[in-house]
Every structure is written in C-alpha cells, then in structure tokens.
Design a protein around this motif. Structure first.
Motif, PDB file in Angstrom:
ATOM      1  N   GLY A 216       5.193  37.335  10.996  1.00  0.00           N
ATOM      2  CA  GLY A 216       4.405  36.226  11.561  1.00  0.00           C
ATOM      3  C   GLY A 216       3.866  36.512  12.948  1.00  0.00           C
ATOM      4  O   GLY A 216       2.657  36.393  13.203  1.00  0.00           O
TER       5      GLY A 216
ATOM      6  N   SER B 115      16.058  33.505   8.993  1.00  0.00           N
ATOM      7  CA  SER B 115      14.661  33.801   8.687  1.00  0.00           C
ATOM      8  C   SER B 115      14.433  33.830   7.191  1.00  0.00           C
ATOM      9  O   SER B 115      13.430  33.330   6.687  1.00  0.00           O
TER      10      SER B 115
ATOM     11  N   ILE C 186      10.032  40.780  19.438  1.00  0.00           N
ATOM     12  CA  ILE C 186       9.712  39.855  18.332  1.00  0.00           C
ATOM     13  C   ILE C 186       8.295  40.065  17.796  1.00  0.00           C
ATOM     14  O   ILE C 186       8.002  39.623  16.693  1.00  0.00           O
TER      15      ILE C 186
HETATM   16  N1  LIG Z   1       9.596  29.602  18.895  1.00  0.00           N
HETATM   17  C1  LIG Z   1      10.626  30.387  18.591  1.00  0.00           C
HETATM   18  N2  LIG Z   1      11.871  30.103  19.003  1.00  0.00           N
HETATM   19  C2  LIG Z   1      12.908  30.908  18.688  1.00  0.00           C
HETATM   20  N3  LIG Z   1      12.817  32.054  17.973  1.00  0.00           N
HETATM   21  C3  LIG Z   1      11.598  32.392  17.543  1.00  0.00           C
HETATM   22  C4  LIG Z   1      10.441  31.592  17.807  1.00  0.00           C
HETATM   23  N4  LIG Z   1       9.360  32.208  17.261  1.00  0.00           N
HETATM   24  C5  LIG Z   1       9.831  33.311  16.659  1.00  0.00           C
HETATM   25  N5  LIG Z   1      11.163  33.432  16.812  1.00  0.00           N
HETATM   26  C6  LIG Z   1      12.013  34.497  16.293  1.00  0.00           C
HETATM   27  O1  LIG Z   1      11.243  35.669  16.256  1.00  0.00           O
HETATM   28  C7  LIG Z   1      11.422  36.358  15.035  1.00  0.00           C
HETATM   29  C8  LIG Z   1      10.084  36.869  14.560  1.00  0.00           C
HETATM   30  O2  LIG Z   1       9.227  35.811  14.271  1.00  0.00           O
HETATM   31  P1  LIG Z   1       8.122  35.995  13.156  1.00  0.00           P
HETATM   32  O3  LIG Z   1       7.413  37.241  13.445  1.00  0.00           O
HETATM   33  O4  LIG Z   1       7.330  34.757  13.086  1.00  0.00           O
HETATM   34  O5  LIG Z   1       8.980  36.238  11.866  1.00  0.00           O
HETATM   35  P2  LIG Z   1       9.265  35.279  10.658  1.00  0.00           P
HETATM   36  O6  LIG Z   1       8.294  35.744   9.649  1.00  0.00           O
HETATM   37  O7  LIG Z   1      10.664  35.588  10.323  1.00  0.00           O
HETATM   38  O8  LIG Z   1       9.023  33.887  11.120  1.00  0.00           O
HETATM   39  C9  LIG Z   1      12.014  35.378  14.073  1.00  0.00           C
HETATM   40  O9  LIG Z   1      13.144  35.978  13.482  1.00  0.00           O
HETATM   41  C10 LIG Z   1      12.451  34.210  14.885  1.00  0.00           C
HETATM   42  O10 LIG Z   1      13.869  34.109  14.904  1.00  0.00           O
END
Ligand SMILES: Nc1ncnc2c1ncn2[C@@H]1O[C@H](COP(=O)(O)OP(=O)(O)O)[C@@H](O)[C@H]1O
Ligand SMILES: [Mg+2]
Length: 430
Positions: free
Chosen positions: A395, A386, A374
């Motif tokens: 992010g 997303s 992730i």
């Molecule tokens: N706290 C969390 N609980 C569940 N899934 C998460 C959480 N934080 C991030 N994710 C998953 O990790 C992926 C990557 O997160 P991120 O880099 O923040 O991308 P986005 O810009 O899509 O939010 C996202 O698709 C999300 O589904």
C-alpha cells in the motif's frame, strides 16, 4: 585518488625543496670556508680587518663567487665581466656586530641578525628571502669580528613556485581525467545491472499482466456457479462446497488486488503511465473518497473528517485513478491503525506552488525504526494484523511510487500510541 595524488605531490615537493635547500647550504658553506681561509692571515688585527673592509668596497656589487673570492684576496676584477650572477653577498662585521663593509648584491634593508647563529634565513623589507651563513673571526685571545656570506633565495622561490603550480595543474588535470574515465567506466560496469533491473521490472509487469486473465476467469466461474446453483445450502450446492467456493472467491479477490498493485507498481517504475495525466482537482478527489470510505470508518468506529482549507479548488496534472489509490491507501491505513475508536482527519492545504494532503490518525503510531522502512515493498510491521486486514505491504510502496510519478513526495511523522501523520506534497498546475 585526489587524496593519494595530493599526498604524493606534497611528498615530491618536500623532497625537491629539501634538495634545493641542501644544495644552497652546501654552496654557501664552501664559499664561506674558502673566504674564511683566504682572509685568515689578516683578521687577527682589527686594523687589518678594516683594511680588508676597504678592499671589499661598499659600492662594489659582487655577484659571482669567483669575484667575491678575488675581491677578498685584493684582486680587482671589473664588474662588467660578471656573466652569471648568483646573488651572493658578503658582510664583514666588527666585534660589536657593526657592519664594516657589505659586498655583493645591493641589500635592501636586510637585517644584520645575530651572527652567533650559523645558518639563518632572513627576509628583507621587500619580502625577498636570503640564506646566510655566519662565521666568527677569532684569534687565540680575542674576538675580532664576523663574516657573513649569504645569497638571495629569489630564484629558488621562483623555481619552487613554478613547481607548486606544475604539481597543482598536474593534480587538477589528473582529477579531471580520472573523473571522466570513472564516469565512463562506472557507466559501462552498471550497464548489465541496469539491463537486469529492467528485465526484472519487465518480468514483474508481464507476470502480473498474465495472472490477471486466469484470475478474472476464476472469479467469473465462481460467480457463475453461485448464480446457477444459489449461494449455499441449496439442493444442488451442498454447504461444504459452497463454503469452499466462498474461500476461493475471497482469496481470488485478494490475489487479484495484489496482482493489480504489482502491475501498477511495475508500470509506474517503467514510466509507462507518464503520458496519461489530466487536470485533476484534489478537493473533488478527497470529497469523493471521504464519502466512499465513510462506511468503512463507521464499521471500524472511527470518525472520518475532512478539512479542505483552500478558498479555491487545487488542481494538479495527474492520473485521477492513481490519486484515488494514493489517498485511499493512506486513509484506509489510518482507519486500520485505530483499534478502539478515534479519528482520521484528511486535510488539503495549498503551499508555495504545491498542494499538501495531510492524513492524520489517532492510532497506534509507528515506532521510529519502522518509519524509514514502511515505504518498502512488502514491508509490514505487524504481519498477523496486516494479514487479517488483507494487507500485503504494498500500500505505502504504491503511494510513494504514485507521489513520485506526480513529481511529489510523501513523508511520515509518528509517535507510538499517539498517532501518525502522512503528508503528501504534490506540485500544482500553474
Ligand atoms: N497510519 C498508520 N499507523 C500505523 N501503522 C501504519 C500506518 N500506515 C501504515 N502502517 C504500517 O505500515 C505497514 C505498511 O503499510 P502498507 O504499505 O499500507 O501495507 P499494508 O498493505 O499491509 O497495509 C503496515 O504493516 C502497517 O502496520
Ligand atoms: Mg495499507
């Protein structure tokens, strides 16, 4: 290379040691046979054997084959003339394996050993090895005794020890030379890769930078149109045109955010922002963020709680804007991960010369196979979800890059359907 050279060295050593041993055995065999022949006429009678033993006087130190042979033949030869000592010895045993005489090198408590075994390696009390060949003296009717000829392996062991040392030093020097040259060659080979990586980083930064101006211009143009002609449904701005402009404005905002994220990532990669660090208090950052994001949490029916478990303020040397970005990304992710009500807790703790910011949610959790991925760029677990949230998958990559730029780290622990905990570790300012 170390293994190959090591195995080759071992092979060379084994071949040389084998050749040495063979040469010694052949030498001993020929001496023993010559001796055997020269005393053949006398051993038939035990008396004559004793006579022969007398000739090979006990305290005579025979240190050369010729000398040994001539002694056996009864020819006296002064020891002072012996110039090339080879450390041979001769032992004559009677039929019950008792020594009648020992001639040659002075043997320090060398065991007699069973003469029935033809070739043997013996060790005396001082640890010196001897190679020995035993022959049985037998007439047609009876066993009259044994003759044992041997030699010290001290010189051979010294040669082999020197060979071992030379091979080991050769191996060590080769390894050092190989390591240095590999390092140098790998550096040379990697240079084009580094260059293209830097060019790619530079291209991303330049492209993102160039995108910002037209996007900002587009944003202000749409705003100006709305200001001039009213939001929608006015005489001058028909409903469909207004709706189209709204969509363009929304997509423009999304694209601007993406470009901003890319630019920040590229700059963090290039360490361009390393100089812009000031003293930032994490308590204040978290306080402000929880206040700012309370509205978003209420909208999503999520309880946003902060726990600042530090008696005094925790301050680090960093970039406040980036820290806001890091923590807000984690909190927003937490809020978005909770579908039907739950809680996001932001905790600040102090550790040994570091601060821990822990963002815990009671959301959908992250399956183990996704947990390591992730933090990658543009990685999204559920793409549709997303996209609906406006996420591009940058992010967490940004959070990770910001933590690294602050000499910190970020970790995740999660259980599907129970929730996730993101822990950011940042070094404190002394
Ligand atoms: N706290 C969390 N609980 C569940 N899934 C998460 C959480 N934080 C991030 N994710 C998953 O990790 C992926 C990557 O997160 P991120 O880099 O923040 O991308 P986005 O810009 O899509 O939010 C996202 O698709 C999300 O589904
Ligand atoms: Mg996100």
């Amino acid at each position: 290379m170390g293994c190959i050279l090591g195995v080759s060295g071992l092979g060379v050593y084994q071949v040389v040691a084998y050749a040495y041993h063979e040469t010694i055995d052949q030498g001993l065999e020929s001496v023993t046979k010559a001796l055997y022949k020269s005393i053949e006429p006398v051993w038939g009678e035990p008396k004559q054997l004793k006579q022969l033993a007398k000739q090979l006087s006990l305290n005579v130190c025979l240190t050369q084959v010729d000398c040994l042979l001539s002694q056996a033949a009864g020819i006296k030869q002064p020891l002072t003339e012996v110039t090339d000592p080879v450390n041979y010895y001769l032992r004559l045993l009677d039929e019950s394996e008792r020594p009648l005489t020992i001639a040659g090198v002075q043997l320090k408590q060398l065991p007699i050993a069973t003469p029935a075994i033809r070739r043997q390696t013996l060790i005396d009390t001082s640890g010196i090895r001897y190679r020995q060949i035993s022959l049985i003296l037998r007439t047609q009717y009876q066993l009259t005794g044994y003759i044992q000829v041997g030699r010290s392996l001290k010189d051979l062991d010294q040669h082999l020890a020197a060979l071992r040392l030379a091979l080991f030093l050769g191996w060590l020097i080769s390894m050092i030379v190989i390591a240095i040259s590999s390092w140098y060659l790998a550096g040379l080979a990697m240079q084009p890769v580094y260059r293209s990586y830097q060019q790619m980083e530079q291209f991303t930064a330049d492209a993102a930078h160039e995108f910002r101006t037209p996007l900002a211009a587009m944003h202000s143009t749409i705003d100006a149109v709305f200001q001039l002609y009213g939001q929608s449904g006015s005489e001058l701005l028909s409903e469909p045109v207004s709706r189209t402009l709204q969509v363009i404005k929304r997509q423009n905002a999304r694209l601007s955010k993406l470009v901003g994220d890319l630019l920040l990532l590229a700059r963090l990669d290039q360490h361009q922002l390393a100089g812009e660090h000031h003293l930032c208090c994490l308590n204040d950052v978290i306080n402000d963020l929880v206040e700012e994001l309370a509205f978003l949490a209420i909208e999503a029916q999520v309880k946003l709680v902060q726990q600042l478990q530090t008696p005094k303020k925790l301050c680090i040397l960093g970039n406040e804007e980036q820290l806001y970005r890091l923590i807000s990304n984690l909190i927003i992710n937490g809020i978005q991960a909770i579908p039907n009500g739950g809680q996001v807790t932001v905790t600040l703790e102090s550790g040994d010369r570091c601060a821990f910011i822990i963002v815990q949610d009671t959301g959908i959790g992250i399956a183990p196979e996704h947990q390591g991925r992730i933090f990658g760029r543009f990685y999204r677990i559920n793409k549709d979800r997303s996209r609906a949230n406006g996420g591009s998958g940058l992010g967490l990559a940004l959070a990770c890059a910001i933590a690294r730029a602050h000499k910190g780290s970020i970790q995740v622990q999660s259980q599907v359907n129970k929730g996730s905990t993101f822990t950011v570790k940042l070094p404190l300012q002394n």
